[in-house]
Design a protein around this motif. Structure first.
Motif, PDB file in Angstrom:
ATOM      1  N   MET A 184       5.487  -1.965 -10.300  1.00 23.34           N
ATOM      2  CA  MET A 184       5.268  -0.517 -10.360  1.00 23.34           C
ATOM      3  C   MET A 184       4.173  -0.094  -9.389  1.00 23.34           C
ATOM      4  O   MET A 184       4.286   0.944  -8.736  1.00 23.34           O
ATOM      5  N   VAL A 185       3.125  -0.895  -9.288  1.00 22.58           N
ATOM      6  CA  VAL A 185       2.056  -0.608  -8.330  1.00 22.58           C
ATOM      7  C   VAL A 185       2.603  -0.664  -6.910  1.00 22.58           C
ATOM      8  O   VAL A 185       2.260   0.168  -6.063  1.00 22.58           O
ATOM      9  N   GLY A 186       3.483  -1.618  -6.644  1.00 22.03           N
ATOM     10  CA  GLY A 186       4.106  -1.710  -5.328  1.00 22.03           C
ATOM     11  C   GLY A 186       4.928  -0.473  -4.996  1.00 22.03           C
ATOM     12  O   GLY A 186       4.851   0.059  -3.890  1.00 22.03           O
ATOM     13  N   GLY A 187       5.707   0.006  -5.964  1.00 27.37           N
ATOM     14  CA  GLY A 187       6.488   1.223  -5.751  1.00 27.37           C
ATOM     15  C   GLY A 187       5.595   2.433  -5.553  1.00 27.37           C
ATOM     16  O   GLY A 187       5.854   3.289  -4.692  1.00 27.37           O
ATOM     17  N   LEU A 188       4.528   2.511  -6.335  1.00 28.05           N
ATOM     18  CA  LEU A 188       3.568   3.608  -6.189  1.00 28.05           C
ATOM     19  C   LEU A 188       2.892   3.554  -4.825  1.00 28.05           C
ATOM     20  O   LEU A 188       2.696   4.593  -4.182  1.00 28.05           O
ATOM     21  N   SER A 189       2.573   2.363  -4.364  1.00 36.22           N
ATOM     22  CA  SER A 189       1.941   2.211  -3.041  1.00 36.22           C
ATOM     23  C   SER A 189       2.889   2.660  -1.936  1.00 36.22           C
ATOM     24  O   SER A 189       2.473   3.340  -0.994  1.00 36.22           O
ATOM     25  N   LEU A 190       4.143   2.303  -2.063  1.00 41.25           N
ATOM     26  CA  LEU A 190       5.133   2.723  -1.063  1.00 41.25           C
ATOM     27  C   LEU A 190       5.294   4.248  -1.070  1.00 41.25           C
ATOM     28  O   LEU A 190       5.375   4.881  -0.008  1.00 41.25           O
ATOM     29  N   HIS A 191       5.296   4.842  -2.250  1.00 41.86           N
ATOM     30  CA  HIS A 191       5.401   6.305  -2.358  1.00 41.86           C
ATOM     31  C   HIS A 191       4.184   6.985  -1.727  1.00 41.86           C
ATOM     32  O   HIS A 191       4.329   7.953  -0.966  1.00 41.86           O
TER      33      HIS A 191
END
Length: 173
Positions: free
Chosen positions: A115-122
């Protein structure tokens, strides 16, 4: 003494009763909230308070890491989503269906970090799309950090509750 017995004593796979697991949880979340998109939080704080050199470094680091994340997302994103989804699904099956405690512990670590990875990409795509700089960049990085910290608090709470449940259920304290 048997080698397998020695290894199992040194590497205890009952993760929730293992001090090293909790140290790893603490280090993982403190690192995730300190390095905001690859930019150290103390550097962002110095830039917010008017340090010109720190501001230049924040902009450079944010640009470098955003470009890197977006490049990886564009070129290998589909493959990474597939691999990470498969890995998390495998961990979830081992953890929940087969009640493997080591898999449960790894799931408690890796699921929130995806989830942190997805948030970072966003966040990286927002920075790239808007050409965000200066105080707007600092606000966006602070917002990203708050979301990561919120995910960390929820993750640590769920992990602690699940770990206590497992320790009580198994009778290991």
């Amino acid at each position: 003494m048997d080698l397998a017995a020695t290894v199992s004593e040194v590497i205890d796979l009952r993760s929730f009763s293992n001090l090293w697991f909790w140290i790893a949880v603490a280090v993982m979340w403190s690192t995730a909230s300190h390095w905001v998109l690859g930019v150290p939080w103390d550097l962002v704080q110095r830039a917010r308070h008017g340090n010109g050199t720190a501001a230049a470094h924040v902009h450079q680091l944010a640009r470098i890491h955003c470009d890197r994340l977006l490049h990886i997302g564009r070129n290998a994103g589909v493959w990474l989503v597939g691999l990470v989804s498969g890995a998390v699904t495998t961990l979830a099956l081992l953890a929940l269906l087969y009640e493997n405690e080591f898999a449960q512990a790894l799931l408690c670590l890796f699921l929130p970090m995806t989830m942190v990875g997805g948030l970072s990409l966003h966040t990286a795509s927002r920075i790239d799309a808007g050409g965000v700089e200066g105080p707007a960049l600092y606000r966006l990085l602070a917002s990203h950090r708050r979301w990561v910290q919120m995910l960390g608090v929820i993750s640590i709470f769920v992990t602690a509750v699940w770990g206590m449940y497992q320790n009580v259920r198994i009778g290991v304290i």
